[in-house]
Structure formats: C-alpha cells, structure tokens
Design a protein around this motif. Structure first.
Motif, mmCIF file in Angstrom:
data_model
loop_
_atom_site.group_PDB
_atom_site.id
_atom_site.type_symbol
_atom_site.label_atom_id
_atom_site.label_comp_id
_atom_site.label_asym_id
_atom_site.label_seq_id
_atom_site.Cartn_x
_atom_site.Cartn_y
_atom_site.Cartn_z
ATOM 1 N N LEU A 260 0.837 -1.201 0.000
ATOM 2 C CA LEU A 260 0.000 0.000 0.000
ATOM 3 C C LEU A 260 0.871 1.249 0.000
ATOM 4 C CD1 LEU A 260 -2.846 -0.965 2.464
ATOM 5 C CD2 LEU A 260 -3.127 -0.191 0.117
ATOM 6 N N THR A 261 1.911 1.250 0.851
ATOM 7 C CA THR A 261 2.814 2.394 0.897
ATOM 8 C C THR A 261 3.488 2.598 -0.451
ATOM 9 O OG1 THR A 261 3.270 2.008 3.206
ATOM 10 C CG2 THR A 261 4.843 3.333 2.021
ATOM 11 N N GLY A 262 4.003 1.497 -1.026
ATOM 12 C CA GLY A 262 4.712 1.613 -2.292
ATOM 13 C C GLY A 262 3.832 2.225 -3.368
ATOM 14 N N ALA A 263 2.607 1.723 -3.502
ATOM 15 C CA ALA A 263 1.719 2.241 -4.536
ATOM 16 C C ALA A 263 1.400 3.712 -4.295
ATOM 17 C CB ALA A 263 0.439 1.418 -4.562
ATOM 18 N N SER A 264 1.192 4.080 -3.036
ATOM 19 C CA SER A 264 0.858 5.476 -2.740
ATOM 20 C C SER A 264 2.035 6.391 -3.027
ATOM 21 C CB SER A 264 0.441 5.620 -1.269
ATOM 22 O OG SER A 264 -0.622 4.760 -0.976
ATOM 23 N N VAL A 265 3.232 5.971 -2.586
ATOM 24 C CA VAL A 265 4.411 6.816 -2.804
ATOM 25 C C VAL A 265 4.682 6.968 -4.295
ATOM 26 C CG1 VAL A 265 6.908 6.935 -2.520
ATOM 27 C CG2 VAL A 265 5.482 6.341 -0.588
ATOM 28 N N ALA A 266 4.498 5.877 -5.062
ATOM 29 C CA ALA A 266 4.750 5.953 -6.494
ATOM 30 C C ALA A 266 3.850 6.992 -7.149
ATOM 31 C CB ALA A 266 4.525 4.597 -7.132
ATOM 32 N N THR A 267 2.664 7.223 -6.572
ATOM 33 C CA THR A 267 1.723 8.138 -7.185
ATOM 34 C C THR A 267 1.925 9.583 -6.734
ATOM 35 O OG1 THR A 267 0.188 6.316 -7.036
ATOM 36 C CG2 THR A 267 -0.705 8.426 -7.722
ATOM 37 N N ALA A 268 2.224 9.779 -5.452
ATOM 38 C CA ALA A 268 2.218 11.155 -4.950
ATOM 39 C C ALA A 268 3.445 11.515 -4.126
ATOM 40 C CB ALA A 268 0.960 11.390 -4.121
#
Lengths: 345, 350
Positions: A260-268
């Motif tokens: 979840l963290t990885g996907a969020s960081v990749a986006t914003a």
C-alpha cells in the motif's frame, strides 16, 4: 447495553463497534463536502452546486465546467483521497504488528525506500510506462522494510531500534534522492519537490489507473486480515495461544502494508505523517478493534490528504503548497504530542 | 609466586590505561592529526576544474603575482577549503560536547534538529526582511539554534524515565520534519530565494560569501576556545550528574555554558555552510575510539578530525560526479547515515 454489532454468515463472521457505522457515514459526508469544495476551488472558481451538477452529468450554464472538473480536478482529488487511504491503512497495520504507537511507514523509513527507487527509475529510465512505477516503488519499499527489520532484529524486533534505524535509513535515502536529482535531468523544480515533499500537483487519470488495481486488491485483503491483527495486537504469546500462525500472519500483513505504501508513494511522493495521524484519530473515534478501525482510519486518511491539498492550494493562492508540506506541518507537532502521551513508557 | 613490587606496578599502570594514553603519545598524535589536516587542506586547494601544480599553490599563498591561477587559488579555493576546515571543526566539537552533556551516543547538532533550527531562522529572516546585514543574519541563526536546542532538551527529558537516547532522537527528528516543511513552504512561496538557497540548504561550502565567513569566524574561534577551556568540567560531568555534583562541580553552570558553546558553534557553521549532517555524530566517536574519554584531549582531537573529515568529504563531492558537484552535505549524509544505523544497533539498549 451491547457495544458490538455482530455479523455472522456461513463463511465469515465479524463484529464491529456500534459507533463504527455512524462514524463512517459522518466521515464520508465530511470528505464528500471537502471534495466538492476542493473541486470548485482554483484559478477558475466553480460553486459547489455546479460542481455537484457537473459530477452528476446534469446540464450547467457553462460548457467548460465539464472539462475543468472531469479532466483537471477530479483525478487530482481522487488521487489525494486514495493515496491518503493507502497511507492510513498501511500505518494502522504497522502500528498493529509492531505494537508501537509511533510506527508509521514514513517514520520507520519504508516511504523513503519506495521514493528512492521511484526517483531512480524516473531519472535513469525516463521513458518507463506509468504502471511500472508502482511496482518499482513497491520493490523499494519492500527491500527497505526487510532491511529495517533485519537491522532492528536483536533476538526479537525491538520497537526502539526499529524507529532509530528508520531515521537512519531515511537520512541515507534522502541523500541518494538528492544525488539523483543533481545527477539527473529533472530540471523542473516542481517535479523534484513532488518527490521530496509529496504532492498531487498535476496528477491526472493516467496516474490514477496504475494505482487502482493495487488498492482494489489490497484494501479488501487488509480488511480480511483485520481479525488476525486484533489477535496479534495482544502479543505474540497470546496470539500463538489462541491458535494464530503468528509469523505467517505478520509477514502477510507486512506485505500488505508495504505494498500500500509503495503504490501510494509511487503516485504522490512521500505525503508524510498521514499514516501516523489517521490511525490514532480513528482509534479515538471507534476504539481499538481493527475491523472498525481500518475502514475508519482509511476514510480519515483520505479526508486528511484531500483537506491538506485543499489548504495547500487556498492558503497562499495563487502559490500552491504541496499537500505533503501541510500534512508534515500538522503531523510533526502531533507526533511530538504522541511522544508526550507515551512519555512514561 | 608473584613479586609484590610487580603487583604494585601493575596496579599503578592499570588506571592510566583506563583513563587514556600517556601525555607524550597524545601530543604526538595531535601533531600528527594537524599534519594530516594540513595535507588535506593543501589537497583540497590543489584539486579543481583547472589543473594547478602544488608549487603554484604555494607560490600563490606566499608570493601572490595576480595571475589567473593565483587568483583562483586565493579567491575561490582557499576560502572554500578554509570554510570546510572551520565548519567541520565547529560541528565536530559541538557534537562532542552534546554527546558528553546528554550522555547519549546518538546526540549531534543535526540529529537533535539544532542545525535545522538555525537554517529555518535564516530562511525566515530572508523571507520577512529581505536583504539584511550579516550580523543580523548570523544572529538569527544563533537564535534559531538556541531555541531548537532548548525545545529538544525539554521534549527529550519528558516523563519518568528522564532523558533517553530514543526520546531525544525522536524529538529531534520530529522537530527537523516540522522545520523542514516550514522552510519548504517559505521557499515555495518565495521563488526568488529558492534557487539561491537550495544548494546552501543541502549543506555546501562552495562559492560561499567570504565576507560573511570573516564575520562568522570570530564566533567560531571564540566557541572553539571556550570549548577547549571546558575540557575538565565536561570530563567530570560525563561521569554522571550525581558524581559530578559530589566532586564539587557546579553542573548547572557547566550545562548552560556548554549549550551556549554548542549554539555558537552550530549556529555559525550553519550560517556559513548550511545544515551539514553527521560530522557532529561521527567525529566524536572516532575521537573517543582513538583517545578515550578525557575531554581535555577529546575536544582538540575532534576539532582536528572534523576539519579533516569535511575537507575529505568536500574533495569527494567534487570527484564523485565529475564534472558536476554535489553539495558536501549530501556526501556527509551518505557516509554518516550507515554509521548512525551502526550506532543505533550497537550502542542503544532496549
């Protein structure tokens, strides 16, 4: 009086705190209101009524509204919300499995791992398609998580060292990110700031699509695992005693949180302190049972990020502050407050 | 059977071993350190975009003839290297004092947020007042450093267990986050200062204002001299507050003076070179490894080693991505963060 609502069916049974449905509805309404305000706010102001009409595809006086809202502002608001949801659930899980009220993906350095890999990808392979980025960030977050866990291992993972080592990892990766930015061709300062401070500036549908599959898989998974989280929260011995497969569950939960963290960081980029604040605020509203806590924290995280983005755009308009700056300005004192709360431990 | 005389000799020798090496060895060691420092200084001046022979470097310093090469040496490289030397020394001594004062192996002006406090104060004053004279500017750096030091000290000693390494570091890093995001906000609101200040904010000794350096220099020298004078009381204080009081030390005064010295050193270092991290963390450990816990020697050694380390880091920062330069603060972070993790693993007990 009964505090719990129990749901039972053949395959699944769970119980949630009586407060949860009300809190969820109220939080949802507040978030919706903020989103409507946020969609109307900008260089070209639109009244909330017109925003609502445009969203529901009802004819308005101005034909431009459709383009402004659906193409420019809606993806940004949605991304802010979803990224906040991702960070919040991730933080809640981490706090559960480490039994540490101060743990959050940004504080123990998982965010840093994700963002250093994402930045390296952008700098070294500028032409990679969008869907690769979340995978890369996930890999980075995962490596960072393993590294932190191993380094903090001392015949058992100690919460104190976990945080100290996270601080060290974050310092190191920030330096690497700075090298990448100096070395690379990211000349536009705004691009660089997105990664350093966390921002949803200029995010559009093409950024939203790579994020969605991750959330669609991971959020239900997190909710399914919330019962295990309750048991793990009691301590390893108790959990083992009631029949939990502790190590296996912990690994699964950790992977969910890291992904979840990885996907969020990749986006914003690294929108700091959402993963820390949201679970604590949610716990004050609905108590500590994770079946209710996770959805509440998720909504809370989404609300905080959308609100931070709105504030960032309006406080000093026309200049825009990244939402990560706002969340850190609020979150860091909150962290100090938590430190004060836990002062006797 | 062991002869009594040899037993006595053993007893007489062992305490000295515990306290430190013999005086003569310490003096020789310090002289050696100074020699290495000097070599690093010359190397730092010699390295650069234009190839200049070491002989020319000496000529530029002794017999200045006004040629381009001599000008480069005198106006660009010489100040840069001297700044690196002084900033390194100041940060290292500040770190040594902090580690002794808090009895905390992870303490240093950057980890505790003192550097970011100074940096934030300076960005704030630039934003609010625009161009100000150098003394005001430096004054604000001291103010920022001082206020942050007090805040971290108070936050870190909350609670029944008193000051623990973890609480101090957590309070420091939370304050650093806060100050960083406030600094970022200001920089985004005021685009003009952004470009000018971005390199400085990462910590850099390149292209600094020489006149500012000359104005800060007295503060650094005073700070260093005060620090060296505090060797004895700091050694006593490092034994623990109770023991120090029992030995007749006025611990309150020593602490206040020590904080003043730290603020003086860290504030002036940040004013000239930006928030450079980890020098103040690494150097005290290396110095303590070399000579033990006698602060009368630890402080001068730290100053020397700090100068050496920052000069080397600066040379590395010029070489690693040649022809581009990276800010030296990034170099020190790359070196220092793994060291911090090592310390957290080995020195912090649950």
């Amino acid at each position: 009086m009964n505090h719990w609502i129990t749901v039972r069916s053949r395959q699944i049974s769970f119980r949630i705190d009586r407060r949860v449905p009300i809190v969820l509805v109220v939080l949802g309404l507040i978030t919706l209101a903020i989103v409507l305000l946020s969609l109307g706010q900008g260089e070209y102001p639109i009244s909330p009524i017109d925003v609502l009409k445009t969203l529901l595809k009802i004819e308005t006086d101005n034909a431009d509204y459709d383009f402004i809202i659906h193409t420019l502002r809606l993806p940004r608001a949605l991304i802010a919300f979803l990224v906040g949801v991702g960070f919040a659930i991730s933080g809640a899980i981490l706090q559960g499995i480490t039994r540490n009220p101060l743990a959050a993906p940004d504080i123990i350095g998982i965010n840093a791992g994700a963002s250093v890999v994402a930045v390296s990808f952008i700098v070294l392979f500028p032409s990679v398609p969008g869907f690769v980025l979340p995978i890369a960030a996930f890999a980075g977050a995962f490596v960072a998580a393993i590294l932190i866990y191993l380094l903090a291992w001392d015949g058992g993972s100690s919460p104190i060292r976990l945080i100290l080592i996270g601080v060290g990892i974050a310092a190191f990766t920030n330096a690497v990110i700075s090298v990448m930015l100096t070395f690379g061709q990211i000349n536009s300062v705004s691009q660089a700031w997105i990664w350093i401070t966390g921002s949803v500036y200029g995010r559009s549908w093409e950024h939203l699509l790579p994020l969605l599959p991750w959330l669609i898989v991971l959020i239900p998974l997190a909710l399914l695992l919330s019962r295990d989280l309750n048991v793990l929260h009691l301590g390893d011995d108790v959990a083992r005693g009631v029949g939990s497969r502790v190590e296996w569950q912990r690994v699964l939960l950790l992977i969910t949180s890291v992904a979840l963290t990885g996907a969020s960081v990749a986006t914003a980029g690294t929108v700091g302190f959402v993963g820390l604040m949201a679970p604590h605020l949610a716990r004050q509203l609905v108590g500590t049972a994770y079946e209710g806590l996770l959805p509440t924290a998720a909504l809370m995280g989404g609300m905080i990020t959308v609100l931070a983005d709105l504030l960032g755009r309006t406080l000093f308009a026309p200049t825009e502050l990244p939402c990560g700056v706002i969340t850190a300005t609020i979150g860091a004192p909150y962290f100090l407050y938590l430190l004060y709360q836990n002062r006797h431990q | 059977m062991v002869k009594p005389s040899s037993l006595i000799r053993e007893k007489a020798r062992s305490p000295q071993k515990v306290i430190g090496r013999s005086q003569a060895l310490l003096v020789v060691g310090l002289a050696l350190c100074l020699l290495v420092l000097f070599i690093c200084l010359i190397t730092s001046i010699t390295f650069g975009a234009a190839e200049i022979h070491p002989n020319t470097v000496f000529a530029a310093l002794t017999a200045f003839d006004g040629s381009t090469e001599h000008l480069i040496i005198r106006t660009v490289r010489m100040p840069r290297s001297l700044i690196a030397l002084m900033v390194g020394a100041a940060l290292a001594v500040a770190g040594t004092i902090l580690q002794g004062l808090t009895r905390n192996p992870l303490a240093s002006p950057d980890i505790l947020g003192i550097n970011s406090g100074a940096a934030f104060a300076m960005v704030l004053v630039l934003f609010l007042l625009g161009g100000v004279s150098a003394p005001v500017y430096v004054g604000f750096a001291f103010l920022g450093a001082g206020l942050t030091a007090i805040a971290v000290y108070l936050l870190g000693s909350l609670g029944r267990s008193g000051m623990t390494p973890l609480k101090l570091v957590l309070a420091g890093s939370a304050l650093t986050y806060l100050l960083f995001s406030l600094t970022t906000s200001i920089l985004i609101l005021d685009q003009e200062t952004l470009d000018e200040i971005r390199f400085w904010l990462a910590g850099s000794v390149a292209g600094r204002d020489v006149s500012l350096f000359l104005q800060v220099l007295p503060c650094m020298v005073v700070g260093l001299l005060m620090a060296f004078a505090m060797g004895k009381p700091l050694t006593t204080l490092a034994l623990g507050e109770d023991v120090a009081t029992g030995l007749g030390l006025k611990t309150g005064w020593v602490k206040v003076t020590a904080i003043v010295v730290v603020v003086l050193l860290a504030g002036s270092a940040v004013a000239i070179a930006g928030p450079i991290s980890f020098i103040g963390l690494i150097v005290p450990h290396v110095a303590r490894f070399l000579i033990g816990t006698d602060y009368r020697w630890l402080l001068p050694y730290s100053a020397c080693l700090g100068g050496i380390l920052l000069l080397l880091a600066d040379i590395g920062a010029r070489l690693i991505l040649k022809p581009q330069e990276i800010p030296v603060g990034i170099m020190t972070s790359l070196l220092g963060a793994p060291f911090f993790i090592y310390l957290a693993r080995s020195r912090v007990k649950r």
